[in-house]
Design an enzyme around this catalytic site. Sequence first.
Site, PDB file in Angstrom:
ATOM      1  N   CYS A 192       0.816  -1.222   0.000  1.00 38.05           N
ATOM      2  CA  CYS A 192       0.000   0.000   0.000  1.00 38.05           C
ATOM      3  C   CYS A 192       0.847   1.269   0.000  1.00 38.05           C
ATOM      4  CB  CYS A 192      -0.925   0.011   1.216  1.00 38.05           C
ATOM      5  SG  CYS A 192      -1.993  -1.411   1.266  1.00 38.05           S
ATOM      6  N   HIS A 194      -3.670   6.842   3.877  1.00 42.92           N
ATOM      7  CA  HIS A 194      -4.005   5.566   3.252  1.00 42.92           C
ATOM      8  C   HIS A 194      -5.446   5.201   3.630  1.00 42.92           C
ATOM      9  CE1 HIS A 194      -3.842   1.717   1.548  1.00 42.92           C
ATOM     10  NE2 HIS A 194      -3.697   1.034   2.668  1.00 42.92           N
ATOM     11  N   ASN A 204     -10.017  -0.636   0.526  1.00 37.51           N
ATOM     12  CA  ASN A 204      -8.569  -0.439   0.472  1.00 37.51           C
ATOM     13  C   ASN A 204      -8.072  -0.917  -0.890  1.00 37.51           C
ATOM     14  OD1 ASN A 204      -5.805  -0.627   0.706  1.00 37.51           O
ATOM     15  ND2 ASN A 204      -5.818  -1.625   2.706  1.00 37.51           N
TER      16      ASN A 204
HETATM   17  N1  ACO Z   1     -17.754 -10.042   9.364  1.00 35.99           N
HETATM   18  C1  ACO Z   1     -18.160 -10.427  10.604  1.00 35.99           C
HETATM   19  N2  ACO Z   1     -17.297 -10.775  11.565  1.00 35.99           N
HETATM   20  C2  ACO Z   1     -15.995 -10.750  11.285  1.00 35.99           C
HETATM   21  C3  ACO Z   1     -15.502 -10.357  10.019  1.00 35.99           C
HETATM   22  C4  ACO Z   1     -16.453 -10.002   9.037  1.00 35.99           C
HETATM   23  N3  ACO Z   1     -16.091  -9.623   7.808  1.00 35.99           N
HETATM   24  N4  ACO Z   1     -14.162 -10.421  10.032  1.00 35.99           N
HETATM   25  C5  ACO Z   1     -13.809 -10.830  11.269  1.00 35.99           C
HETATM   26  N5  ACO Z   1     -14.899 -11.020  12.013  1.00 35.99           N
HETATM   27  C6  ACO Z   1     -14.990 -11.463  13.394  1.00 35.99           C
HETATM   28  C7  ACO Z   1     -13.750 -12.188  13.853  1.00 35.99           C
HETATM   29  O1  ACO Z   1     -13.809 -13.551  13.507  1.00 35.99           O
HETATM   30  C8  ACO Z   1     -13.812 -11.980  15.345  1.00 35.99           C
HETATM   31  O2  ACO Z   1     -14.708 -12.911  15.891  1.00 35.99           O
HETATM   32  P1  ACO Z   1     -14.341 -13.653  17.280  1.00 35.99           P
HETATM   33  O3  ACO Z   1     -14.237 -12.562  18.289  1.00 35.99           O
HETATM   34  O4  ACO Z   1     -15.517 -14.571  17.473  1.00 35.99           O
HETATM   35  O5  ACO Z   1     -13.047 -14.357  17.015  1.00 35.99           O
HETATM   36  C9  ACO Z   1     -14.442 -10.603  15.503  1.00 35.99           C
HETATM   37  O6  ACO Z   1     -15.074 -10.316  14.244  1.00 35.99           O
HETATM   38  C10 ACO Z   1     -13.452  -9.509  15.814  1.00 35.99           C
HETATM   39  O7  ACO Z   1     -12.351  -9.634  14.932  1.00 35.99           O
HETATM   40  P2  ACO Z   1     -11.116  -8.677  15.026  1.00 35.99           P
HETATM   41  O8  ACO Z   1     -10.126  -9.077  14.012  1.00 35.99           O
HETATM   42  O9  ACO Z   1     -10.664  -8.536  16.432  1.00 35.99           O
HETATM   43  O10 ACO Z   1     -11.821  -7.307  14.617  1.00 35.99           O
HETATM   44  P3  ACO Z   1     -11.188  -5.867  14.572  1.00 35.99           P
HETATM   45  O11 ACO Z   1     -12.005  -4.934  15.325  1.00 35.99           O
HETATM   46  O12 ACO Z   1      -9.707  -5.880  14.825  1.00 35.99           O
HETATM   47  O13 ACO Z   1     -11.390  -5.488  13.041  1.00 35.99           O
HETATM   48  C11 ACO Z   1     -10.155  -5.396  10.997  1.00 35.99           C
HETATM   49  C12 ACO Z   1     -10.800  -6.279  12.042  1.00 35.99           C
HETATM   50  C13 ACO Z   1     -11.203  -4.563  10.324  1.00 35.99           C
HETATM   51  C14 ACO Z   1      -9.474  -6.290   9.958  1.00 35.99           C
HETATM   52  C15 ACO Z   1      -9.097  -4.479  11.674  1.00 35.99           C
HETATM   53  O14 ACO Z   1      -8.271  -5.222  12.510  1.00 35.99           O
HETATM   54  C16 ACO Z   1      -8.267  -3.734  10.675  1.00 35.99           C
HETATM   55  O15 ACO Z   1      -8.731  -2.874   9.951  1.00 35.99           O
HETATM   56  N6  ACO Z   1      -6.932  -4.009  10.609  1.00 35.99           N
HETATM   57  C17 ACO Z   1      -6.051  -3.354   9.695  1.00 35.99           C
HETATM   58  C18 ACO Z   1      -6.210  -3.973   8.355  1.00 35.99           C
HETATM   59  C19 ACO Z   1      -5.458  -3.234   7.290  1.00 35.99           C
HETATM   60  O16 ACO Z   1      -5.413  -2.025   7.284  1.00 35.99           O
HETATM   61  N7  ACO Z   1      -4.898  -3.986   6.342  1.00 35.99           N
HETATM   62  C20 ACO Z   1      -4.323  -3.468   5.201  1.00 35.99           C
HETATM   63  C21 ACO Z   1      -2.951  -2.960   5.409  1.00 35.99           C
HETATM   64  S1  ACO Z   1      -2.368  -2.249   3.960  1.00 35.99           S
HETATM   65  C22 ACO Z   1      -1.701  -3.408   2.858  1.00 35.99           C
HETATM   66  O17 ACO Z   1      -0.523  -3.448   2.655  1.00 35.99           O
HETATM   67  C23 ACO Z   1      -2.622  -4.366   2.133  1.00 35.99           C
END
Ligand code: ACO
Length: 331
Positions: free
Chosen positions: A117, A258, A288
């Site tokens: 990214c 970003h 993203n």
């Molecule tokens: N729908 C419903 N539930 C979901 C989903 C979904 N799409 N995805 C995950 N969950 C569930 C998980 O299984 C988890 O359930 P559990 O508690 O029973 O295990 C629960 O939701 C919470 O999951 P978390 O991962 O703790 O949720 P979080 O609040 O951290 O949000 C997210 C997840 C959105 C991915 C966040 O961590 C995030 O944005 N991280 C950064 C991601 C990012 O920016 N990536 C790109 C980087 S740039 C690049 O180089 C590509």
Amino acid sequence: MTSSLRPVAVTGTGKYVPEKVLTNADLQRMVETSDEWITERTGIKERRIAGENEATSDLATKAGRDALDNAGVKAEDLDLIIVATVTPDMAFPATACFVQKALGAPKATCFDVSAACSGFLYGMEIARQFIATGAAQNALVIGADKLSAIIDWTDRNTCVLFGDGAGAAVLQPAKDGRGEILSSHSGSNGNLDEILNVPGGGSRLPLTAENIGSKINTMKMSGREVYRHAVTTMMAATKEAIALAGLTPDDIECFIPHQANLRIIETIADKLHVPMERFFVNLQSYGNTSAAAVAIALDEAQRTGRIKSGDHLLMVVFGGGLTWASSVVRW
Ligand code: ACO
């Protein structure tokens, strides 16, 4: 940046996003998720998905052409084309070479940059240095990714976050200070390679008939870890580029971060004590788009009048590697 080198400006921007829209409601029918979860946790409402016959270079070429038109520069006058991507058309030739062919830019040196990214700002800094030293006059930098090609569409942890698109900028020697790049900063931390990667399909773990079913050629991500590092590194990179430009956050009229997650952006705004109104956000429409995200946002900020002549804007990116970069531009 070395001040004795000639100043460099962004003289045009462009973008292209595929026509097909994939909404949260569509994803609800594909994996166990909901519009409510995706909206609350990320801010994303929909994203664009490229057609089967649409490769990264096709997206990149359209964004590049748009930026050339915006800058009033002819493709045949380009001497540098850089495409930032982690979804190249092929292992080689570089996607930038396909763009060169499509645009008709025979004089250009063409190569790709792999910084996930962060790639667009890495590419901009490379182009800036080519121009600052006099090695190039007219550079086209494109951030383009077709992440839909490396997403596991059965993994709800990742598939709801990403989309396809391309954004571009033309860089030239600065004439009247407009669009001048005032500072740039970048960094990487290869020790954190495992929290965000595509493990297979390269030389470490080539795809074989035996392993093709295990989806090693799709993105793996430790969401919470990535989130934590995204906030700290984007905060630090933001402060660094602003300080290098001799400014303070109060001097920045428009922050273009970003476009990964609205909560990451809100946390950064809060920690910097900058109101959200000064942050440009379009992730609700595109998700993203990796290397394209900040480039598309820059183009939309420009074309919608969100940034005006004389404004200072700060771009900051973060991605797999880990990698990060930031830059201040006077519009
Ligand atoms: N729908 C419903 N539930 C979901 C989903 C979904 N799409 N995805 C995950 N969950 C569930 C998980 O299984 C988890 O359930 P559990 O508690 O029973 O295990 C629960 O939701 C919470 O999951 P978390 O991962 O703790 O949720 P979080 O609040 O951290 O949000 C997210 C997840 C959105 C991915 C966040 O961590 C995030 O944005 N991280 C950064 C991601 C990012 O920016 N990536 C790109 C980087 S740039 C690049 O180089 C590509």
